[in-house]
Design a protein around this motif. Structure first.
Motif, mmCIF file in Angstrom:
data_model
loop_
_atom_site.group_PDB
_atom_site.id
_atom_site.type_symbol
_atom_site.label_atom_id
_atom_site.label_comp_id
_atom_site.label_asym_id
_atom_site.label_seq_id
_atom_site.Cartn_x
_atom_site.Cartn_y
_atom_site.Cartn_z
ATOM 1 N N ASP A 39 0.873 -1.161 0.000
ATOM 2 C CA ASP A 39 0.000 0.000 0.000
ATOM 3 C C ASP A 39 0.911 1.211 0.000
ATOM 4 O OD1 ASP A 39 -1.695 2.137 0.554
ATOM 5 O OD2 ASP A 39 -2.957 0.974 1.894
ATOM 6 N N ASN A 40 1.109 1.784 -1.176
ATOM 7 C CA ASN A 40 2.050 2.899 -1.285
ATOM 8 C C ASN A 40 1.565 4.127 -0.510
ATOM 9 O OD1 ASN A 40 3.845 1.424 -2.828
ATOM 10 N ND2 ASN A 40 3.059 2.178 -4.782
ATOM 11 N N ALA A 41 0.263 4.293 -0.366
ATOM 12 C CA ALA A 41 -0.270 5.434 0.387
ATOM 13 C C ALA A 41 0.079 5.323 1.868
ATOM 14 C CB ALA A 41 -1.777 5.518 0.203
ATOM 15 N N LYS A 42 0.217 4.090 2.352
ATOM 16 C CA LYS A 42 0.553 3.868 3.760
ATOM 17 C C LYS A 42 2.023 3.494 3.954
ATOM 18 C CE LYS A 42 -4.086 2.369 5.129
ATOM 19 N NZ LYS A 42 -4.894 1.288 5.763
ATOM 20 N N SER A 43 2.773 3.441 2.863
ATOM 21 C CA SER A 43 4.193 3.057 2.941
ATOM 22 C C SER A 43 4.362 1.750 3.703
ATOM 23 C CB SER A 43 5.032 4.166 3.606
ATOM 24 O OG SER A 43 5.004 5.341 2.826
ATOM 25 N N THR A 44 3.550 0.782 3.340
ATOM 26 C CA THR A 44 3.535 -0.493 4.058
ATOM 27 C C THR A 44 3.492 -1.644 3.062
ATOM 28 O OG1 THR A 44 2.406 0.505 5.955
ATOM 29 C CG2 THR A 44 2.332 -1.888 5.771
ATOM 30 N N VAL A 45 4.259 -2.676 3.372
ATOM 31 C CA VAL A 45 4.209 -3.916 2.601
ATOM 32 C C VAL A 45 3.729 -5.024 3.532
ATOM 33 C CG1 VAL A 45 6.649 -4.448 3.040
ATOM 34 C CG2 VAL A 45 5.495 -5.429 1.050
ATOM 35 N N TYR A 46 2.954 -5.940 2.977
ATOM 36 C CA TYR A 46 2.330 -7.004 3.759
ATOM 37 C C TYR A 46 2.768 -8.374 3.239
ATOM 38 C CZ TYR A 46 -0.798 -3.097 4.831
ATOM 39 O OH TYR A 46 -1.310 -1.874 5.213
ATOM 40 N N LEU A 47 2.668 -9.352 4.123
ATOM 41 C CA LEU A 47 2.845 -10.738 3.724
ATOM 42 C C LEU A 47 1.733 -11.549 4.390
ATOM 43 C CD1 LEU A 47 4.660 -12.689 2.081
ATOM 44 C CD2 LEU A 47 5.781 -13.260 4.250
ATOM 45 N N GLN A 48 0.763 -11.955 3.588
ATOM 46 C CA GLN A 48 -0.315 -12.821 4.079
ATOM 47 C C GLN A 48 0.161 -14.262 3.974
ATOM 48 O OE1 GLN A 48 -3.432 -12.080 5.436
ATOM 49 N NE2 GLN A 48 -3.507 -14.285 5.841
ATOM 50 N N MET A 49 0.185 -14.967 5.081
ATOM 51 C CA MET A 49 0.699 -16.334 5.113
ATOM 52 C C MET A 49 -0.428 -17.270 5.528
ATOM 53 S SD MET A 49 4.433 -15.692 6.859
ATOM 54 C CE MET A 49 3.738 -15.306 8.464
ATOM 55 N N ASN A 50 -0.807 -18.168 4.640
ATOM 56 C CA ASN A 50 -1.867 -19.136 4.900
ATOM 57 C C ASN A 50 -1.294 -20.548 4.872
ATOM 58 O OD1 ASN A 50 -3.736 -16.988 4.887
ATOM 59 N ND2 ASN A 50 -4.089 -17.206 2.682
ATOM 60 N N SER A 51 -2.055 -21.479 5.411
ATOM 61 C CA SER A 51 -1.656 -22.895 5.427
ATOM 62 C C SER A 51 -0.227 -23.050 5.938
ATOM 63 C CB SER A 51 -1.780 -23.485 4.016
ATOM 64 O OG SER A 51 -3.099 -23.352 3.535
ATOM 65 N N LEU A 52 0.040 -22.421 7.047
ATOM 66 C CA LEU A 52 1.395 -22.412 7.583
ATOM 67 C C LEU A 52 1.834 -23.807 8.020
ATOM 68 C CD1 LEU A 52 1.224 -19.022 9.463
ATOM 69 C CD2 LEU A 52 2.975 -19.648 7.790
ATOM 70 N N LYS A 53 3.128 -24.052 7.825
ATOM 71 C CA LYS A 53 3.730 -25.339 8.151
ATOM 72 C C LYS A 53 4.850 -25.124 9.177
ATOM 73 C CE LYS A 53 3.145 -26.774 3.325
ATOM 74 N NZ LYS A 53 3.845 -27.279 2.112
ATOM 75 N N PRO A 54 5.195 -26.160 9.925
ATOM 76 C CA PRO A 54 6.299 -26.003 10.893
ATOM 77 C C PRO A 54 7.592 -25.507 10.236
ATOM 78 C CG PRO A 54 5.083 -27.989 11.374
ATOM 79 C CD PRO A 54 4.520 -27.456 10.091
ATOM 80 N N GLU A 55 7.809 -25.890 8.998
ATOM 81 C CA GLU A 55 9.036 -25.456 8.312
ATOM 82 C C GLU A 55 9.011 -23.984 7.911
ATOM 83 O OE1 GLU A 55 7.108 -28.096 7.549
ATOM 84 O OE2 GLU A 55 6.981 -28.406 5.370
ATOM 85 N N ASP A 56 7.892 -23.308 8.122
ATOM 86 C CA ASP A 56 7.842 -21.861 7.903
ATOM 87 C C ASP A 56 8.365 -21.086 9.114
ATOM 88 O OD1 ASP A 56 4.698 -22.374 6.274
ATOM 89 O OD2 ASP A 56 6.629 -21.970 5.309
#
Length: 114
Positions: A72-89
């Motif tokens: 979101d360039n207006a908020k100067s923010t980058v996101y990482l949505q992480m789904n189906s997480l695994k122990p190796e993450d």
């Protein structure tokens, strides 16, 4: 220049988390942004990247289809949505600014465990 990650924590396998990285001190919209991670005893690896203009994304094979990077360039923010997480993450997740990874945040811990 400051990059501040947030949103990490403990989650069960199969769960989701959304990481945020708030940027300041530079023209955010002019920079390629990326997320990286480093697990104990392993080298830091690129997880996902997003271009500055077109918003084109790329992902590591290990997270393709489960993680989504956005900005979101207006908020100067980058996101990482992480789904189906695994122990190796499980790792410390860092955001970076610049195609040459010029700037780094301090990292946020993500632990996937039952």
């Amino acid at each position: 220049v400051q990059l501040v990650e947030s949103g990490g924590g403990l989650v069960q396998p199969g769960g989701s988390l959304r990481l945020s990285c708030a940027a300041s001190g530079f023209t955010f919209s002019s920079y390629h942004m990326s997320w990286h991670r480093q697990a104990p005893g392993k080298e830091r690896e690129l997880v996902a990247g997003i271009t500055r203009l077109s918003g084109r994304t790329n992902y590591a094979d290990s997270v393709e289809g489960r993680f989504t990077i956005s900005r979101d360039n207006a908020k100067s923010t980058v996101y990482l949505q992480m789904n189906s997480l695994k122990p190796e993450d499980t790792a410390v997740y860092y955001c970076s600014a610049g195609a040459q990874y010029n700037y780094w945040g301090q990292g946020t811990q993500v632990t996937v465990s039952s």
